[in-house]
Scaffold this motif. Structure first.
Motif, PDB file in Angstrom:
ATOM      1  N   TYR A   1       8.724  16.499  -2.043  1.00  0.00           N
ATOM      2  CA  TYR A   1       7.836  15.798  -1.123  1.00  0.00           C
ATOM      3  C   TYR A   1       6.399  15.842  -1.632  1.00  0.00           C
ATOM      4  CZ  TYR A   1      11.665  16.329   2.278  1.00  0.00           C
ATOM      5  OH  TYR A   1      12.874  16.294   2.926  1.00  0.00           O
ATOM      6  N   PHE A   2       5.627  14.821  -1.286  1.00  0.00           N
ATOM      7  CA  PHE A   2       4.218  14.816  -1.640  1.00  0.00           C
ATOM      8  C   PHE A   2       3.433  13.933  -0.677  1.00  0.00           C
ATOM      9  CE2 PHE A   2       5.349  10.888  -3.760  1.00  0.00           C
ATOM     10  CZ  PHE A   2       6.569  11.173  -4.365  1.00  0.00           C
ATOM     11  N   SER A   3       2.117  14.071  -0.716  1.00  0.00           N
ATOM     12  CA  SER A   3       1.239  13.394   0.234  1.00  0.00           C
ATOM     13  C   SER A   3       1.341  11.879   0.119  1.00  0.00           C
ATOM     14  CB  SER A   3      -0.215  13.820   0.004  1.00  0.00           C
ATOM     15  OG  SER A   3      -0.382  15.196   0.263  1.00  0.00           O
ATOM     16  N   SER A   4       1.306  11.222   1.282  1.00  0.00           N
ATOM     17  CA  SER A   4       1.316   9.762   1.327  1.00  0.00           C
ATOM     18  C   SER A   4       0.692   9.322   2.642  1.00  0.00           C
ATOM     19  CB  SER A   4       2.748   9.233   1.212  1.00  0.00           C
ATOM     20  OG  SER A   4       2.766   7.816   1.188  1.00  0.00           O
ATOM     21  N   ASN A   5       0.151   8.107   2.670  1.00  0.00           N
ATOM     22  CA  ASN A   5      -0.450   7.586   3.894  1.00  0.00           C
ATOM     23  C   ASN A   5       0.590   7.496   5.003  1.00  0.00           C
ATOM     24  OD1 ASN A   5      -3.120   7.215   3.014  1.00  0.00           O
ATOM     25  ND2 ASN A   5      -2.566   5.319   1.975  1.00  0.00           N
ATOM     26  N   ALA A   6       0.178   7.875   6.200  1.00  0.00           N
ATOM     27  CA  ALA A   6       1.112   7.931   7.319  1.00  0.00           C
ATOM     28  C   ALA A   6       0.495   7.327   8.574  1.00  0.00           C
ATOM     29  CB  ALA A   6       1.528   9.376   7.582  1.00  0.00           C
ATOM     30  N   THR A   7       1.382   6.966   9.495  1.00  0.00           N
ATOM     31  CA  THR A   7       0.995   6.434  10.798  1.00  0.00           C
ATOM     32  C   THR A   7       1.700   7.244  11.871  1.00  0.00           C
ATOM     33  OG1 THR A   7       0.765   4.193   9.903  1.00  0.00           O
ATOM     34  CG2 THR A   7       1.012   4.393  12.286  1.00  0.00           C
ATOM     35  N   ILE A   8       0.978   7.615  12.922  1.00  0.00           N
ATOM     36  CA  ILE A   8       1.598   8.291  14.055  1.00  0.00           C
ATOM     37  C   ILE A   8       1.810   7.251  15.150  1.00  0.00           C
ATOM     38  CG2 ILE A   8      -0.625   9.026  15.049  1.00  0.00           C
ATOM     39  CD1 ILE A   8       0.841  11.611  15.938  1.00  0.00           C
ATOM     40  N   ILE A   9       3.016   7.225  15.729  1.00  0.00           N
ATOM     41  CA  ILE A   9       3.390   6.187  16.682  1.00  0.00           C
ATOM     42  C   ILE A   9       3.968   6.810  17.947  1.00  0.00           C
ATOM     43  CG2 ILE A   9       4.861   4.167  17.080  1.00  0.00           C
ATOM     44  CD1 ILE A   9       4.844   3.638  14.106  1.00  0.00           C
ATOM     45  N   ASN A  10       3.516   6.322  19.080  1.00  0.00           N
ATOM     46  CA  ASN A  10       4.130   6.667  20.363  1.00  0.00           C
ATOM     47  C   ASN A  10       5.238   5.648  20.607  1.00  0.00           C
ATOM     48  OD1 ASN A  10       4.832   7.081  23.052  1.00  0.00           O
ATOM     49  ND2 ASN A  10       2.731   7.534  23.681  1.00  0.00           N
TER      50      ASN A  10
END
Length: 297
Positions: free
Chosen positions: A108-117
């Motif tokens: 695993y490594f860092s990547s752009n992410a989105t948090i969603i409800n």
């Protein structure tokens, strides 16, 4: 989903490991891979859980509750008629112990992410390549993670305060879910601590929020004892043929973190866990792994 003809009992197979090219291969797993790599392919739309969670709920007695999911849409019929549904109870009396020979390799490594409800839960979606996990030479790429409270799976009938799922998909649209249990304790979960401010924005009404680079290695799911079985997604469309890998190690989470995850969602339900499903003679394998992981910045 895997058709009825592919549902097999693996209990008659020998559990003695075979060694090929210095890699331990268990006959039961070979049969499992035959099931997953057979002519029944999973369509792309079956891989994803339903994102619009207003279409179903977890309320007892509700017409959209878990006992009625399979009646709400034709595409969700597996929720009612499937024979390999999840979650299940991981009973020690039913497991088949596998010698310590498998290697669980995460990258695993860092990547752009989105948090969603998503209405019933909070999910993190990685927009780029966040890495993968290697299972017997097949690479499963991490897509998202989310949380259920209380836990959906249980061990010997006992449920825990929280369960986290990391959903991976292979190039052939096969699904692998890595799960972990949490109990309320004095030590908060470090990964959730990193996300608390972002989750609080969702409490204030935001549905989706870009949160920059997130390294999934921070989830800390690498124990050395795992349950593995063949099941399904635990939300509609309840797609079958999912490989479940549940970590035996019980981690800690703060009571405030569990409350925040429930407070942020829009359904106001006190829980978002599907009831346990019949095992239907499926094998539950219990591994002692030598885990190995590497993380790229």
């Amino acid at each position: 989903a895997v058709p009825q003809s592919y549902i097999v009992s693996l209990s008659h197979l020998s559990m003695k490991p075979l060694r090929m090219n210095n890699t331990c291969i268990v006959p039961t797993l070979l049969m499992l891979w035959m099931v997953l790599s057979g002519s029944a392919s999973t369509r792309a739309e079956e891989v994803e859980e339903t994102e619009d969670e207003r279409e179903f709920d977890y309320m007892r007695g509700s017409e959209k509750g878990p006992h009625h999911w399979g009646e709400l849409k034709k595409e969700w019929s597996a929720c009612k008629h499937g024979q390999m549904q999840s979650p299940i109870d991981l009973s020690c009396a039913r497991v088949k112990i596998i010698p310590r020979c498998q290697l669980l390799l995460t990258d695993y490594f860092s990547s752009n992410a989105t948090i969603i409800n998503r209405g019933h839960d909070i999910a993190i979606y990685w927009k780029g390549d966040a890495g993968s996990i290697d299972i017997n030479g097949t690479e499963f790429f991490l897509k998202q993670c989310h949380w259920h409270s209380p836990s959906e799976h249980s061990i010997n009938g006992r449920k825990y305060d929280l369960e986290m799922h990391m959903v991976h998909v292979s190039m052939e649209n096969k699904i692998f879910v890595s799960g972990a249990f949490y109990k309320i304790g004095h030590r908060p979960d470090r990964f959730l601590s990193q996300l608390e401010k972002e989750i609080e924005h969702l409490v204030d009404g935001e549905v989706e929020r870009q949160i920059g680079e997130i390294n999934p290695s921070g989830i800390q799911t690498r124990g050395n004892m795992y349950y593995r079985y063949l099941g399904s997604l635990t939300t509609p469309p309840c797609t079958e043929g999912v490989i479940w890998n549940i970590d035996r190690k019980i981690r800690t989470v703060s009571e405030a973190q569990v409350r925040l995850l429930r407070k942020a969602v829009h359904d106001h339900a006190v829980r978002n866990s599907r009831p346990r499903q019949p095992r239907n003679q499926r094998d539950i394998l219990y591994f002692r792994f030598k885990s190995r992981a590497k993380s790229k910045k």
